[in-house]
Design an enzyme around this catalytic site. Structure first.
Site, PDB file in Angstrom:
ATOM      1  N   GLU A  74       0.844  -1.198   0.000  1.00 41.66           N
ATOM      2  CA  GLU A  74       0.000   0.000   0.000  1.00 41.66           C
ATOM      3  C   GLU A  74       0.877   1.244   0.000  1.00 41.66           C
ATOM      4  OE1 GLU A  74      -4.000  -1.769   2.170  1.00 41.66           O
ATOM      5  OE2 GLU A  74      -2.666  -0.511   3.350  1.00 41.66           O
ATOM      6  N   HIS A 102      -9.000   9.969   3.307  1.00 47.60           N
ATOM      7  CA  HIS A 102      -8.678   8.883   2.380  1.00 47.60           C
ATOM      8  C   HIS A 102      -8.865   9.408   0.965  1.00 47.60           C
ATOM      9  CE1 HIS A 102      -8.544   5.041   0.366  1.00 47.60           C
ATOM     10  NE2 HIS A 102      -8.176   4.474   1.508  1.00 47.60           N
ATOM     11  N   ARG A 119      -1.002   9.051   1.810  1.00 41.46           N
ATOM     12  CA  ARG A 119      -2.390   9.464   1.584  1.00 41.46           C
ATOM     13  C   ARG A 119      -2.578  10.976   1.520  1.00 41.46           C
ATOM     14  NH1 ARG A 119      -5.538   5.107   5.488  1.00 41.46           N
ATOM     15  NH2 ARG A 119      -5.284   3.351   4.073  1.00 41.46           N
ATOM     16  N   HIS A 151     -11.136  10.032   6.846  1.00 45.03           N
ATOM     17  CA  HIS A 151     -10.934   8.596   7.000  1.00 45.03           C
ATOM     18  C   HIS A 151     -10.408   8.170   8.368  1.00 45.03           C
ATOM     19  CE1 HIS A 151     -10.311   4.495   5.802  1.00 45.03           C
ATOM     20  NE2 HIS A 151      -8.995   4.566   5.945  1.00 45.03           N
ATOM     21  N   ARG A 154      -1.070   8.933   9.308  1.00 41.76           N
ATOM     22  CA  ARG A 154      -1.005   7.487   9.533  1.00 41.76           C
ATOM     23  C   ARG A 154      -0.587   6.762   8.270  1.00 41.76           C
ATOM     24  NH1 ARG A 154      -4.571   3.102   8.666  1.00 41.76           N
ATOM     25  NH2 ARG A 154      -6.190   4.488   7.883  1.00 41.76           N
TER      26      ARG A 154
END
Length: 525
Positions: free
Chosen positions: A110, A234, A282, A343, A378
């Site tokens: 990811e 997100h 992100r 998110h 994060r």
């Protein structure tokens, strides 16, 4: 109701703590709705762990620190990263059916990760984890699971029959969603595992109950909160006017998905992060999409993985594929319309490496906390991992220090003698909508001081209205959530105004540069 330990929240953090304590203690777990309605069950991606040959703990630590823009606590990051393989092993033992490839676990990659290290169950990891933890908790004779209990406030020394200002936490007052009666739950130790505050925003991938309850309750009781301005958006939430809050997991980009501007038909991430492209962290991807949408007046951008083999897509993303088919989108042949959405809450209640808060008897774990793991942003799939590591850490500390935790003294019952039933429920719904809209417009992905000041002014006005309403009318689930939502919004805005730089998730046009030193924003009640 009195037990040894009270846990507020029935997701990954809460149930992990409960299972680690229950062999020795009586544990009560309160759920706000059904036991599986929290954020854990919604987690599509997976759990980050160093398991691939050639990967190292140091790599995972560095990836986490880079994503967190230096605001992380390295010691905490090392503790969590090094605890990951053991957490995966325990979950496997509980029956979580992780995807395998040959004799090894299948690992996906990811954004922000330098290696493949995401352990997953297709694209519904959270649901499988929730199911396994819940099944184990339901089977344990020392765990009492109580659904539909909306916590109102922590019971502290101020609520003792003999008043104390020592700040001890003895449990919570909670209202039953069905009977509308308020009960007092007491314990020697209380763990908040209440999740984040996503519903502060108009567009969010968080479940309906993510209204910042634990953060707001801890703040009112006297605990510090930190880095509340670090609200993660997100990049890829499905854009569909009929379906709200459906997340398209990061792993779609990890497995080759491309972001396309629908008006030009061109891939655009090379304009924002030429090296990492769609695998950038992100905050970078979300701002890129936001910029494309605003510049060209778009409603959405396209996420396209249709160049990959159809069988590959159906195997890796069965739930997303099926959901989209029902909406007339075949992701094996068509692009997916996506927009950013709130998110994850990276800030929260300040805790140490044992999950201890500032208040005696109060612990916290998971998304409601600021442990030092996430910093200013994060890293993907570190969230479930944090729940397992800190759920266990809090449990271990309670067990090790049990003899020094005093039993709860007599606590005053909930007082409803001076309130009446509300005849103005429309006020709650109107205020809720107003908060979520101005938070989206003024305190979103890109911020300015003027927008933040506007939000602050609105919050000051609403604070008076909600406080007066709360004093006069009997508590309802909607009123409790509105009160917590507004409190959380205030903490976010105060924190954002305090940070005079752009770092990680906090991006402001008035202070676009990042300061040389990374400093936490800590608010003291």
């Amino acid at each position: 109701m009195t037990s040894d330990i009270l846990i507020v929240g029935s997701g990954a953090a809460g149930l992990t703590a409960a299972l680690n304590l229950a062999d020795r203690f009586k544990v009560t777990v309160l759920a706000k709705g059904a036991l599986n309605e929290g954020s854990t069950a919604w987690a599509q991606g997976g759990i980050a762990a160093v398991l691939e040959p050639g990967d190292t703990f140091e790599n995972h630590v560095e990836d986490t620190m880079v994503a967190g823009a230096g605001l992380n606590d390295r010691a905490i990051v090392e503790m969590v990263v090094e605890g990951a393989p053991a957490a995966i092993e325990r979950l496997t033992h509980l029956g979580v059916p992780f995807e395998t490839e040959g004799n090894a676990l299948h690992l996906t990659r990811e954004g922000g990760h330098s290696h493949r290290r995401i352990v997953h169950v297709a694209d519904a990891t959270g649901w499988a984890v929730q199911e396994a933890l819940q099944k184990a908790a339901e089977a344990h004779p020392n765990i009492t699971l109580v659904p539909d209990q909306i916590a109102i406030d922590l019971a502290t020394g101020r609520h003792e029959e003999r008043y104390s200002g020592a700040g001890n936490v003895w449990g919570v007052y909670a209202v039953d969603r069905h009977t509308e009666r308020v009960s007092l739950y007491t314990a020697r130790a209380t763990i908040l595992a209440t999740g984040g505050a996503g519903r502060t925003y108009l567009f969010s991938t968080a479940p309906r109950g993510a209204t910042g309850d634990g953060i707001a309750m801890a703040w009112r009781a006297g605990a510090r909160v930190s880095n509340m301005e670090m609200m993660q958006f997100h990049p890829t939430c499905l854009y569909n006017l009929e379906v709200k809050n459906f997340l398209i997991t990061e792993a779609v980009r990890g497995e080759g998905g491309r972001l396309i501007n629908p008006s030009t038909g061109m891939r655009f991430m090379s304009d924002y992060d030429a090296e990492r492209m769609e695998l950038a962290p992100r905050d970078v991807v979300a701002r890129a999409i936001d910029a494309e949408i605003k510049r060209d007046g778009l409603d959405y951008v396209h996420l396209d993985i249709s160049h990959m083999p159809a069988d590959f897509i159906r195997h890796h993303f069965p739930n997303i594929h099926e959901k989209l088919l029902g909406l007339g989108i075949d992701m094996t042949t068509d692009p997916i319309p996506v927009v950013p959405a709130q998110h994850y809450t990276c800030g929260g209640i300040v805790i140490d490496e044992h999950g201890k808060t500032d208040l005696p008897g109060l612990y916290a774990a998971g998304e409601c906390t600021e442990s030092g793991l996430h910093g200013a942003n994060r890293l993907a799939s570190n969230s479930l991992l944090e729940c397992f590591v800190f759920g266990e850490a809090a449990a271990d500390n309670i067990a090790a220090n049990w003899d020094s935790l005093p039993p709860p003294p007599p606590i005053r019952p909930w007082d409803e003698s001076r309130v009446t039933d509300s005849d103005e429920e429309v006020v709650i719904k109107q205020t809720w909508t107003e908060i979520r809209r101005f938070m989206w417009n003024y305190v979103g992905i890109v911020r300015t001081t003027k927008r933040l000041e506007r939000a602050k002014h609105r919050i000051e006005l609403l604070n008076n209205e909600v406080a007066e309403y709360y004093q006069h009318f009997r508590v309802t689930p909607d009123l409790i959530e509105l009160r917590n939502l507004l409190q959380t919004a205030e903490l976010i805005v105060r924190s954002a105004l305090h940070r005079h730089e752009s770092r990680g998730l906090h991006y402001t046009l008035d202070y676009p540069a990042m300061l040389p030193d990374a400093v936490d924003t800590v608010l003291v009640p």
